[in-house]
Design a protein around this motif. Structure first.
Motif, PDB file in Angstrom:
ATOM      1  N   TYR A 595       0.674  -1.133   0.028  1.00  0.00           N
ATOM      2  CA  TYR A 595      -0.041   0.015   0.009  1.00  0.00           C
ATOM      3  C   TYR A 595       0.643   1.226  -0.032  1.00  0.00           C
ATOM      4  CZ  TYR A 595      -3.411   3.347   1.145  1.00  0.00           C
ATOM      5  OH  TYR A 595      -4.288   4.638   1.077  1.00  0.00           O
ATOM      6  N   ARG A 596       1.872   1.310   0.886  1.00  0.00           N
ATOM      7  CA  ARG A 596       2.711   2.251   0.738  1.00  0.00           C
ATOM      8  C   ARG A 596       3.381   2.806  -0.550  1.00  0.00           C
ATOM      9  NH1 ARG A 596       6.942   1.858   4.248  1.00  0.00           N
ATOM     10  NH2 ARG A 596       6.433  -0.485   4.778  1.00  0.00           N
ATOM     11  N   HIS A 597       3.886   1.752  -1.204  1.00  0.00           N
ATOM     12  CA  HIS A 597       4.536   1.896  -2.468  1.00  0.00           C
ATOM     13  C   HIS A 597       3.384   2.474  -3.299  1.00  0.00           C
ATOM     14  CE1 HIS A 597       7.992  -0.936  -1.090  1.00  0.00           C
ATOM     15  NE2 HIS A 597       8.081   0.415  -0.846  1.00  0.00           N
ATOM     16  N   ASP A 598       2.099   1.890  -3.269  1.00  0.00           N
ATOM     17  CA  ASP A 598       1.160   2.386  -4.433  1.00  0.00           C
ATOM     18  C   ASP A 598       0.740   3.835  -4.148  1.00  0.00           C
ATOM     19  OD1 ASP A 598       0.544  -0.074  -5.511  1.00  0.00           O
ATOM     20  OD2 ASP A 598      -0.962  -0.535  -4.369  1.00  0.00           O
ATOM     21  N   VAL A 599       1.026   4.314  -2.801  1.00  0.00           N
ATOM     22  CA  VAL A 599       0.720   5.762  -2.713  1.00  0.00           C
ATOM     23  C   VAL A 599       2.022   6.608  -2.920  1.00  0.00           C
ATOM     24  CG1 VAL A 599       0.209   7.497  -0.792  1.00  0.00           C
ATOM     25  CG2 VAL A 599      -1.002   5.463  -0.772  1.00  0.00           C
ATOM     26  N   LEU A 600       3.203   6.024  -2.607  1.00  0.00           N
ATOM     27  CA  LEU A 600       4.476   6.951  -2.772  1.00  0.00           C
ATOM     28  C   LEU A 600       5.188   5.926  -3.501  1.00  0.00           C
ATOM     29  CD1 LEU A 600       5.080   8.191   0.671  1.00  0.00           C
ATOM     30  CD2 LEU A 600       4.242   9.533  -1.123  1.00  0.00           C
ATOM     31  N   PRO A 601       5.032   6.014  -4.877  1.00  0.00           N
ATOM     32  CA  PRO A 601       5.794   4.891  -5.681  1.00  0.00           C
ATOM     33  C   PRO A 601       7.175   5.020  -5.645  1.00  0.00           C
ATOM     34  CG  PRO A 601       4.609   6.588  -7.058  1.00  0.00           C
ATOM     35  CD  PRO A 601       4.295   6.844  -5.778  1.00  0.00           C
ATOM     36  N   PRO A 602       8.057   4.007  -5.590  1.00  0.00           N
ATOM     37  CA  PRO A 602       9.395   4.240  -5.545  1.00  0.00           C
ATOM     38  C   PRO A 602       9.764   4.665  -6.820  1.00  0.00           C
ATOM     39  CG  PRO A 602       8.617   2.024  -4.717  1.00  0.00           C
ATOM     40  CD  PRO A 602       7.500   2.670  -5.391  1.00  0.00           C
ATOM     41  N   GLY A 603      10.848   5.565  -6.596  1.00  0.00           N
ATOM     42  CA  GLY A 603      11.539   6.135  -7.887  1.00  0.00           C
ATOM     43  C   GLY A 603      10.818   7.388  -8.503  1.00  0.00           C
ATOM     44  N   VAL A 604       9.918   7.883  -7.612  1.00  0.00           N
ATOM     45  CA  VAL A 604       9.207   9.192  -8.011  1.00  0.00           C
ATOM     46  C   VAL A 604       9.562   9.937  -6.736  1.00  0.00           C
ATOM     47  CG1 VAL A 604       7.106  10.355  -8.486  1.00  0.00           C
ATOM     48  CG2 VAL A 604       7.401   7.969  -9.412  1.00  0.00           C
ATOM     49  N   PRO A 605      10.216  11.051  -7.224  1.00  0.00           N
ATOM     50  CA  PRO A 605      10.598  12.135  -6.291  1.00  0.00           C
ATOM     51  C   PRO A 605       9.436  12.810  -5.466  1.00  0.00           C
ATOM     52  CG  PRO A 605      10.995  13.127  -8.250  1.00  0.00           C
ATOM     53  CD  PRO A 605      10.526  11.769  -8.429  1.00  0.00           C
ATOM     54  N   THR A 606       9.689  12.918  -3.880  1.00  0.00           N
ATOM     55  CA  THR A 606       8.573  13.276  -3.307  1.00  0.00           C
ATOM     56  C   THR A 606       8.950  14.594  -2.537  1.00  0.00           C
ATOM     57  OG1 THR A 606       7.733  11.036  -2.783  1.00  0.00           O
ATOM     58  CG2 THR A 606       7.121  12.830  -1.187  1.00  0.00           C
ATOM     59  N   VAL A 607       8.062  15.853  -2.438  1.00  0.00           N
ATOM     60  CA  VAL A 607       8.273  16.960  -1.726  1.00  0.00           C
ATOM     61  C   VAL A 607       7.214  16.929  -0.786  1.00  0.00           C
ATOM     62  CG1 VAL A 607       8.105  19.344  -1.985  1.00  0.00           C
ATOM     63  CG2 VAL A 607       9.372  18.063  -3.769  1.00  0.00           C
ATOM     64  N   ALA A 608       7.628  17.007   0.713  1.00  0.00           N
ATOM     65  CA  ALA A 608       6.622  17.150   1.578  1.00  0.00           C
ATOM     66  C   ALA A 608       6.639  18.567   1.933  1.00  0.00           C
ATOM     67  CB  ALA A 608       7.020  16.168   2.796  1.00  0.00           C
ATOM     68  N   VAL A 609       5.041  18.786   2.461  1.00  0.00           N
ATOM     69  CA  VAL A 609       4.847  19.959   2.741  1.00  0.00           C
ATOM     70  C   VAL A 609       4.100  20.094   4.034  1.00  0.00           C
ATOM     71  CG1 VAL A 609       3.872  22.509   1.965  1.00  0.00           C
ATOM     72  CG2 VAL A 609       4.643  20.661   0.314  1.00  0.00           C
ATOM     73  N   GLU A 610       4.616  20.749   5.085  1.00  0.00           N
ATOM     74  CA  GLU A 610       3.882  20.734   6.506  1.00  0.00           C
ATOM     75  C   GLU A 610       4.195  21.902   7.179  1.00  0.00           C
ATOM     76  OE1 GLU A 610       2.202  17.355   9.255  1.00  0.00           O
ATOM     77  OE2 GLU A 610       4.431  18.033   9.800  1.00  0.00           O
TER      78      GLU A 610
END
Length: 670
Positions: A595-610
């Motif tokens: 599930y976590r990889h479905d949401v945050l696919p490996p290999g795709v960069p992520t930018v978190a905002v909080e």
């Protein structure tokens, strides 16, 4: 009842079961049990209504050892009175995986009503238990059917009463007139550093008298009849909680009596033997229990069972007379998830306009309260701001049992009292304050998580966006601080519909939950976009692209809308962005890898905002991602201006994404 040699043998059995356990372990606190055993014996032998074979009987009296360092005394009581705590466990005191840990732990040892050790917590927990007894009896009892009718007793120490928490909780208990709350104060005037007058010279009795308590003194802590008479008198003081100041000697009978040295260290073989000789007690073997002490104390196995049977008959009569109320009562006392009409929980529509999540929480809480009569709580003098007032359900006062509690400006006591209400059973309690004041509550919330209590805290004014109140009121590090507590679930919903879902999760979740909410209005998401399991899963894809995304924008709370706006700008520049709403980091991290990889696919960069500290995000964004957050204190000014000044803008998010993608492309070329 006059004292007898059998009484003295029972008291000494308690003393030396505790002292032997400490000696066997090579660590612990023998001083308090040696001095306080007489008052504990009087409570348990002559007053406490309990059934050791049914430790969770709802109408039992509650006993709180607030001075949790004296745990060996509690274990001796539990063993001697027939709880499922064999002598082998006392011999295993403070050892790994034993049922006799260094400080009492709720849910671990049969008969332990609350986890104590951090001083003052048990004191406040007991106030919550007495409050719950008052509410439940006022809600369900009839003249013919007293379903809930019991006392809350406790032993408190000098250290408990030094803690500000006890002053907060004591003031509220006195104001509310909790007459079924009776504490015995083990006043031995010794703490770890020496005599308490090094730092503690206040007139304790005068303090409690001023707070509205009924106060008595027992000058000789070994005078069983005097202690009994004082408890009898306290029971007659039905409109005030009671404090009985029992003057004792720490380490009574040992060569270290009345010294700090006996507080937290074993007596040692020679002193232990000499102390036993002083009382005429066999020096060997250790853990000696006279047979007549067992016989005397375990009478409660019969009397307690008879009391519970009589109570069950009352319940059956109540069931016949009031079947619906009885069903609600039994479900509540058995800890089953509250029933409510799900369709009555509000659904919010975008066309209705923007709405602060604190307001959405207030509407949802009201709807749930209309369905759940055991949903009871209040705020630390902030109900109008927290939106936690339950319309139409009255206030809880000395002469009223409404559902709105007024804790006053007492966040620490509020947290511990709410936990006591949960510990009692039968209620789903909630409390509320501004999120920055979670610092004042943290010790109580930590223990709530340790005990896995079903309770909810509403935290509003969740970020720098509150603006003009300035950095003193603007949470920065608080989200990560609360998330770091094991077994504590933090929910930061992005809009009104996620807020309603957060409350529905909190109502059924077994452990403690904190719901973190905005003061400022936020756009309402189309309810069809908020996944049914959004809270349960912790994070979900709120907006996606038709193709593999170039970047994932991961956000919580109000920053989800910033991420959506940034995604629209990126789309205009042919950069495809997936937007993830993460109402609960902890829930997401508990999901399976798939599930976590479905949401945050490996290999795709992520930018978190909080709008909080960046610490704690990097394990989710990885080495090729980025975190837009705040590692400094906020500013005073209009919320939107502060938000923009500190970098929470579409341009900053878009520029960060472009920088991440550029760095990624450079690495690929190299």
């Amino acid at each position: 009842m006059p004292s007898s040699s059998l009484d003295e043998r029972c008291v000494n059995t308690l003393r030396f079961l505790a002292a032997d356990a400490v000696e066997e372990a090579g660590s612990g606190h023998p001083g308090m049990p040696l001095g306080a055993a007489p008052m504990a014996y009087v409570l348990w032998d002559r007053f406490l209504k309990h059934n050791p074979n049914s430790p969770e009987w709802p109408n039992r009296d509650r006993f709180v050892l607030s001075a949790g360092h004296g745990s060996a005394l509690l274990y001796a009581l539990l063993h001697l009175y027939g709880y499922d705590l064999p002598l082998a466990e006392l011999k295993n005191f403070r050892q790994l995986h034993s049922k006799t840990p260094g400080h009492p732990e709720y849910g671990h040892t049969p008969g332990v009503e609350t986890t104590t050790g951090p001083l003052g917590q048990g004191f406040a927990n007991g106030v919550g238990m007495a409050l719950a007894e008052r509410y439940l009896s006022g809600t369900f009892n009839t003249k013919e059917h007293p379903l809930i009718d019991h006392y809350t007793y406790g032993i408190v120490s000098d250290g408990d009463l030094m803690e500000g928490l006890s002053a907060e909780a004591g003031a509220l208990a006195g104001h509310l007139g909790l007459g079924k709350l009776i504490y015995l104060y083990d006043q031995n005037c010794i703490s770890i550093e020496g005599e308490t007058d090094l730092a503690f010279t206040e007139r304790v009795a005068s303090r409690f008298d001023a707070q509205g308590w009924h106060v008595q003194h027992v000058e000789d802590g070994n005078a069983l009849d005097d202690i009994e008479a004082a408890v009898d008198t306290a029971q007659d003081a039905t409109e005030r909680p009671s404090l009985i100041c029992v003057h004792t000697h720490i380490g009574y009978g040992s060569s270290q009596q009345d010294t700090a040295g006996v507080h937290g260290s074993p007596l040692g073989d020679d002193d232990l033997a000499a102390t036993k000789e002083h009382f005429g007690w066999p020096t060997e073997p250790r853990f000696h229990v006279p047979e007549d002490a067992y016989e005397h104390c375990r009478r409660v196995l019969r009397t307690g069972a008879e009391q519970e049977t009589a109570w069950q008959e009352t319940v059956e009569a109540y069931r016949e007379a009031h079947p619906d109320s009885c069903r609600l009562f039994l479900r509540a006392m058995e800890g089953e998830a509250p029933e409510y009409e799900a369709e009555q929980v509000p659904t919010f529509q975008p066309e209705d306009g923007s709405l602060a999540t604190r307001n959405a929480s207030g509407e949802t809480l009201q709807a749930l309260a209309d369905n759940i009569c055991t949903l009871v709580g209040g705020s630390a003098d902030l109900a109008p701001s927290n939106k936690t007032h339950l319309e139409g359900y009255g206030t809880f006062q000395a002469d009223q049992t409404g559902r709105n509690l007024h804790f006053g400006v007492r966040e620490h006591a509020m947290g511990a009292i709410t936990s006591g209400m949960s510990l009692h059973g039968g209620l789903l309690p909630f409390d509320a304050t501004f999120f920055t004041f979670s610092d004042y509550m943290r010790p109580a919330l930590r223990l709530a998580a340790l005990m896995d209590l079903h309770r909810v805290t509403v935290f509003t004014h969740d970020s720098i966006a509150i603006g003009e109140d300035g950095p003193t009121h603007q949470p920065v590090e608080h989200l990560m601080a609360m998330r770091s507590i094991p077994n504590y679930t933090v929910l930061r919903p992005a809009d009104a519909n996620e807020t309603a879902a957060a409350w529905q999760f909190a109502v059924k979740h077994d452990g403690p939950v904190g719901i973190v909410l905005t003061r400022q209005d936020l756009p309402v998401l189309d309810p069809a976009r908020v996944q049914d399991d959004a809270i349960e899963r912790g994070a979900y894809v709120l907006q996606d692209t038709n193709e593999q995304p170039d970047v994932v924008l991961l956000a919580t709370g109000s920053e989800v809308h910033l991420a959506l706006d940034a995604a629209a700008t990126l789309d205009a520049s042919d950069r495809r962005a997936r937007v993830i709403s993460m109402p609960s980091m902890e829930r997401f991290e508990e999901q399976p890898d798939s599930y976590r990889h479905d949401v945050l696919p490996p290999g795709v960069p992520t930018v978190a905002v909080e709008a909080g500290t960046t610490r704690g995000w990097h394990h989710l964004v990885g080495d090729d991602g980025a975190v837009i957050g705040l590692d400094r204190f906020g500013l005073s000014g209009p919320g939107e201006a502060v938000y923009e000044e500190l970098g929470f803008t579409v341009d900053h998010v878009v520029n960060t994404v472009h920088a991440v993608l550029k760095d990624r492309a450079s690495l690929a070329v190299s």
